[in-house]
Design a protein around this motif. Structure first.
Motif, mmCIF file in Angstrom:
data_model
loop_
_atom_site.group_PDB
_atom_site.id
_atom_site.type_symbol
_atom_site.label_atom_id
_atom_site.label_comp_id
_atom_site.label_asym_id
_atom_site.label_seq_id
_atom_site.Cartn_x
_atom_site.Cartn_y
_atom_site.Cartn_z
ATOM 1 N N THR A 135 2.961 2.864 -14.348
ATOM 2 C CA THR A 135 2.433 3.104 -13.014
ATOM 3 C C THR A 135 0.918 2.912 -13.071
ATOM 4 O OG1 THR A 135 2.055 4.871 -11.341
ATOM 5 C CG2 THR A 135 2.488 5.611 -13.572
ATOM 6 N N LEU A 136 0.306 2.398 -12.005
ATOM 7 C CA LEU A 136 -1.130 2.112 -12.056
ATOM 8 C C LEU A 136 -1.968 3.385 -12.110
ATOM 9 C CD1 LEU A 136 -1.324 -0.890 -9.549
ATOM 10 C CD2 LEU A 136 -1.565 -0.981 -12.030
ATOM 11 N N VAL A 137 -1.593 4.377 -11.303
ATOM 12 C CA VAL A 137 -2.425 5.596 -11.238
ATOM 13 C C VAL A 137 -1.563 6.843 -11.265
ATOM 14 C CG1 VAL A 137 -4.146 6.849 -9.887
ATOM 15 C CG2 VAL A 137 -4.166 4.350 -9.887
ATOM 16 N N TRP A 138 -1.797 7.672 -12.261
ATOM 17 C CA TRP A 138 -1.062 8.940 -12.421
ATOM 18 C C TRP A 138 -2.014 9.923 -13.090
ATOM 19 C CZ3 TRP A 138 3.268 9.917 -16.601
ATOM 20 C CH2 TRP A 138 4.030 11.033 -16.240
ATOM 21 N N HIS A 139 -1.815 11.223 -12.846
ATOM 22 C CA HIS A 139 -2.708 12.216 -13.461
ATOM 23 C C HIS A 139 -2.303 12.524 -14.902
ATOM 24 C CE1 HIS A 139 0.673 14.475 -11.839
ATOM 25 N NE2 HIS A 139 0.401 15.420 -12.713
ATOM 26 N N ASN A 140 -1.106 12.090 -15.320
ATOM 27 C CA ASN A 140 -0.676 12.318 -16.707
ATOM 28 C C ASN A 140 -0.808 11.043 -17.537
ATOM 29 O OD1 ASN A 140 0.041 15.019 -16.644
ATOM 30 N ND2 ASN A 140 2.125 14.587 -15.937
ATOM 31 N N GLN A 141 -0.773 11.237 -18.859
ATOM 32 C CA GLN A 141 -0.859 10.117 -19.797
ATOM 33 C C GLN A 141 -2.078 9.220 -19.516
ATOM 34 O OE1 GLN A 141 3.697 9.541 -19.615
ATOM 35 N NE2 GLN A 141 3.197 8.913 -21.705
ATOM 36 N N LEU A 142 -3.179 9.911 -19.259
ATOM 37 C CA LEU A 142 -4.469 9.235 -19.150
ATOM 38 C C LEU A 142 -5.124 9.239 -20.525
ATOM 39 C CD1 LEU A 142 -5.752 10.901 -15.861
ATOM 40 C CD2 LEU A 142 -5.033 8.513 -16.154
ATOM 41 N N PRO A 143 -5.947 8.241 -20.833
ATOM 42 C CA PRO A 143 -6.613 8.240 -22.139
ATOM 43 C C PRO A 143 -7.673 9.344 -22.224
ATOM 44 C CG PRO A 143 -7.393 6.412 -20.783
ATOM 45 C CD PRO A 143 -6.295 7.078 -20.007
ATOM 46 N N GLY B 71 -10.620 13.563 -0.195
ATOM 47 C CA GLY B 71 -10.155 13.361 -1.565
ATOM 48 C C GLY B 71 -9.035 12.346 -1.676
ATOM 49 N N GLU B 72 -8.093 12.422 -0.709
ATOM 50 C CA GLU B 72 -6.901 11.564 -0.811
ATOM 51 C C GLU B 72 -7.190 10.097 -0.496
ATOM 52 O OE1 GLU B 72 -7.471 13.855 1.421
ATOM 53 O OE2 GLU B 72 -6.808 13.257 3.414
ATOM 54 N N GLN B 73 -8.404 9.809 -0.085
ATOM 55 C CA GLN B 73 -8.712 8.415 0.273
ATOM 56 C C GLN B 73 -8.634 7.456 -0.926
ATOM 57 O OE1 GLN B 73 -11.867 7.877 3.260
ATOM 58 N NE2 GLN B 73 -12.487 6.109 2.003
ATOM 59 N N TYR B 74 -8.665 8.026 -2.136
ATOM 60 C CA TYR B 74 -8.543 7.135 -3.297
ATOM 61 C C TYR B 74 -7.202 6.404 -3.279
ATOM 62 C CZ TYR B 74 -5.409 10.186 -6.086
ATOM 63 O OH TYR B 74 -4.338 10.913 -6.541
ATOM 64 N N VAL B 75 -6.186 7.042 -2.723
ATOM 65 C CA VAL B 75 -4.847 6.432 -2.713
ATOM 66 C C VAL B 75 -4.863 5.150 -1.879
ATOM 67 C CG1 VAL B 75 -2.424 6.776 -2.079
ATOM 68 C CG2 VAL B 75 -3.741 8.680 -3.073
ATOM 69 N N ALA B 76 -5.453 5.221 -0.713
ATOM 70 C CA ALA B 76 -5.536 4.029 0.145
ATOM 71 C C ALA B 76 -6.328 2.923 -0.549
ATOM 72 C CB ALA B 76 -6.186 4.387 1.480
ATOM 73 N N ASP B 77 -7.426 3.305 -1.190
ATOM 74 C CA ASP B 77 -8.229 2.301 -1.900
ATOM 75 C C ASP B 77 -7.405 1.616 -2.990
ATOM 76 O OD1 ASP B 77 -10.431 2.744 -0.366
ATOM 77 O OD2 ASP B 77 -11.511 3.959 -1.843
ATOM 78 N N VAL B 78 -6.647 2.430 -3.732
ATOM 79 C CA VAL B 78 -5.864 1.883 -4.835
ATOM 80 C C VAL B 78 -4.823 0.877 -4.323
ATOM 81 C CG1 VAL B 78 -4.110 2.543 -6.519
ATOM 82 C CG2 VAL B 78 -6.267 3.790 -6.446
ATOM 83 N N PHE B 79 -4.188 1.199 -3.205
ATOM 84 C CA PHE B 79 -3.227 0.236 -2.635
ATOM 85 C C PHE B 79 -3.937 -1.067 -2.247
ATOM 86 C CE2 PHE B 79 -0.204 3.761 -2.179
ATOM 87 C CZ PHE B 79 0.979 3.111 -2.504
ATOM 88 N N GLU C 68 -11.617 -0.737 -11.484
ATOM 89 C CA GLU C 68 -11.517 -1.724 -12.569
ATOM 90 C C GLU C 68 -10.120 -1.704 -13.192
ATOM 91 O OE1 GLU C 68 -12.743 -3.040 -16.901
ATOM 92 O OE2 GLU C 68 -11.657 -1.280 -16.284
ATOM 93 N N HIS C 69 -9.616 -0.504 -13.455
ATOM 94 C CA HIS C 69 -8.297 -0.395 -14.096
ATOM 95 C C HIS C 69 -7.207 -0.992 -13.206
ATOM 96 C CE1 HIS C 69 -5.151 1.244 -16.700
ATOM 97 N NE2 HIS C 69 -4.514 1.528 -15.585
ATOM 98 N N VAL C 70 -7.195 -0.589 -11.959
ATOM 99 C CA VAL C 70 -6.136 -1.038 -11.044
ATOM 100 C C VAL C 70 -6.182 -2.558 -10.874
ATOM 101 C CG1 VAL C 70 -5.383 -0.956 -8.628
ATOM 102 C CG2 VAL C 70 -5.950 1.163 -9.841
ATOM 103 N N LYS C 71 -7.364 -3.086 -10.663
ATOM 104 C CA LYS C 71 -7.462 -4.534 -10.450
ATOM 105 C C LYS C 71 -7.115 -5.309 -11.720
ATOM 106 C CE LYS C 71 -10.630 -4.829 -6.556
ATOM 107 N NZ LYS C 71 -12.013 -5.116 -6.117
ATOM 108 N N THR C 72 -7.583 -4.815 -12.867
ATOM 109 C CA THR C 72 -7.329 -5.530 -14.122
ATOM 110 C C THR C 72 -5.831 -5.554 -14.432
ATOM 111 O OG1 THR C 72 -9.464 -4.789 -14.960
ATOM 112 C CG2 THR C 72 -7.887 -5.607 -16.595
ATOM 113 N N VAL C 73 -5.192 -4.401 -14.308
ATOM 114 C CA VAL C 73 -3.769 -4.322 -14.674
ATOM 115 C C VAL C 73 -2.906 -5.087 -13.672
ATOM 116 C CG1 VAL C 73 -1.819 -2.760 -15.044
ATOM 117 C CG2 VAL C 73 -4.095 -2.157 -15.921
ATOM 118 N N ALA C 74 -3.164 -4.879 -12.384
ATOM 119 C CA ALA C 74 -2.349 -5.570 -11.373
ATOM 120 C C ALA C 74 -2.525 -7.083 -11.485
ATOM 121 C CB ALA C 74 -2.715 -5.078 -9.975
ATOM 122 N N ALA C 75 -3.755 -7.539 -11.739
ATOM 123 C CA ALA C 75 -3.995 -8.985 -11.865
ATOM 124 C C ALA C 75 -3.318 -9.524 -13.125
ATOM 125 C CB ALA C 75 -5.492 -9.271 -11.917
ATOM 126 N N HIS C 76 -3.370 -8.743 -14.206
ATOM 127 C CA HIS C 76 -2.782 -9.222 -15.456
ATOM 128 C C HIS C 76 -1.286 -9.493 -15.317
ATOM 129 C CE1 HIS C 76 -2.491 -9.833 -19.774
ATOM 130 N NE2 HIS C 76 -1.314 -9.248 -19.667
#
Ligand code: XIL
Length: 380
Positions: A127-135, A199-207, A154-162
């Motif tokens: 999953t692109l974004v989760w509060h668990n299993q973060l480095p 706070g929850e606006q990060y979700v919309a950005d991530v999508f 950076e993480h979301v764009k890099t992984v989704a693009a890859h």
């Protein structure tokens, strides 16, 4: 008869390649022949879960442990012959893909994708974004709110693009709502608040970032307990509705479906229906049905249900979850969270519970497996 949805890969071709080259794409050397393997190869054909699911117009998926996929032939045969969709159980999570700042390790995830391609399977990204299993570098690093936001982008764009082009459905965000029906206060929630944003606006950005990087994958919000009507699923519903109104590219809602026989059966169908009525795809993404298991005199646990009545309920609930999904046109994918009780996450997370999957400790099919086949036969 349900409308059959177009599959990404021709099914006849897919099944042929299963029979011919189940492990062709894996880099690991072929393990020694398994004496029980023929039993499973013999099952390839019209009676596998994936063949029956195809006739019923749905993807049937499994969460895959990529180490076992490479090393255990019986495990691999089950994954490749029984399922038309795969999810990485762990190797697409942030800590696995991005173990150091700016460092990405794609190997295990790519091996899974290659195996899926060789076997005509679609891939659910998780999953692109989760509060668990973060480095640890991220959770213990002293980052400013602005830096956290930039890291997320950076993480979301890099992984989704890859992985663009390889993913059918992405669990873009996972578990963003708390059990009590408030937004989970993740590090990004807090960072956005610090920046003076909701706070929850990060979700919309991530999508939005995920869509930009991978326009083809169907983008999902995934969570547990959405099966039940209550504060959590109600907030999820209004949140998703608001995002849609704002033009956020959310396209699906994933119902994890981690059920437990000590609670009642959820009003799953109603919840699938109300999210689908928003114009979204819905999916069962992580189904398992756990129950209390027998304790041995030495204090350890078997993986056998302690109560026969609850065992019967487990089997019934498996059938019901699939029936509920099949009853809702927009429910197009049904994934089980692991191959067998031998490797399920349940005993490690819920003390004294287990026996939650379709195959037993020896990777042999249980009554639950037969129950799903029955439901699929009835649906086609
Ligand atoms: C679990 C895995 O199965 C375990 O191997 C791991 O140790 C922890 O995570 N909800 C999710 C999944 O979205 O990613 C979780 O998977 C189970 C709960």
């Amino acid at each position: 008869m349900r409308t059959t949805r177009p599959l990404l890969v021709g099914a006849a071709l897919a099944l042929a390649s299963v029979a011919l080259a189940p492990s062709a794409a894996l880099a690991a050397p072929a393990p020694p022949a398994d004496p029980n393997a023929s039993e499973h190869s013999a099952a390839i054909g019209e009676n596998t879960l994936r063949a029956l699911a195809e006739a019923a117009g749905i993807e049937i998926g499994v969460a895959v442990n990529t180490d076992l996929l490479a090393s255990d032939v019986k495990y691999r045969n089950i994954v490749n012959t029984q399922y038309s969709s795969v999810t990485a159980e762990n190797v697409m999570k942030w800590e696995a893909l991005n173990p150091q700042p700016g460092v990405y390790d794609w190997e295990a995830a790519e091996a899974l994708i290659a195996n899926a391609e060789a076997n005509g399977q679609v891939v659910r990204g998780h999953t692109l974004v989760w509060h668990n299993q973060l480095p640890a570098w991220l959770t213990t690093g002293d980052y400013s709110a602005e830096e956290l936001r930039a890291t997320l982008e950076e993480h979301v764009k890099t992984v989704a693009a890859h992985f663009a082009g390889d993913i059918q459905q992405w669990d873009v965000v996972n578990e963003v709502i708390d059990d009590n029906g408030t937004f989970r206060e993740t590090i990004w929630y807090q960072a956005y608040e610090e920046l003076g944003l909701p706070g929850e606006q990060y979700v919309a950005d991530v999508f939005r970032w995920a869509k930009e990087a991978d326009p083809e994958a169907v983008l999902f919000y995934n969570d547990y307990n959405l099966e039940f009507t209550g504060p959590k699923s109600n907030l999820a519903y209004t949140f998703v509705q608001d995002m849609l109104a704002d033009g956020v590219p959310i396209e699906g809602v994933g119902f994890q479906g981690h059920l437990d026989t000590q609670y009642g059966y959820p009003d799953l169908r109603n919840n699938l229906e109300r999210f689908a009525a928003l114009g979204l795809e819905v999916a069962m993404t992580e189904v398992d049905v756990r129950t209390f298991v027998t304790q041995k005199p030495n204090g350890t646990y078997t993986n056998t249900p302690a109560d026969p009545a609850e065992e019967a309920q487990q089997i019934d609930w498996w059938a019901q979850t699939l029936e509920d999904c099949l009853a809702v046109e927009a429910c197009n994918s049904y994934t089980v969270w692991g191959v067998s009780d031998a490797h399920s996450w349940i005993p490690g997370w819920f003390t004294g519970q287990g026996a939650g999957l379709l195959y037993d400790m020896h990777d042999n099919p249980k009554a639950q497996y037969e129950a799903l086949r029955e439901v699929l036969r009835d649906a086609s």
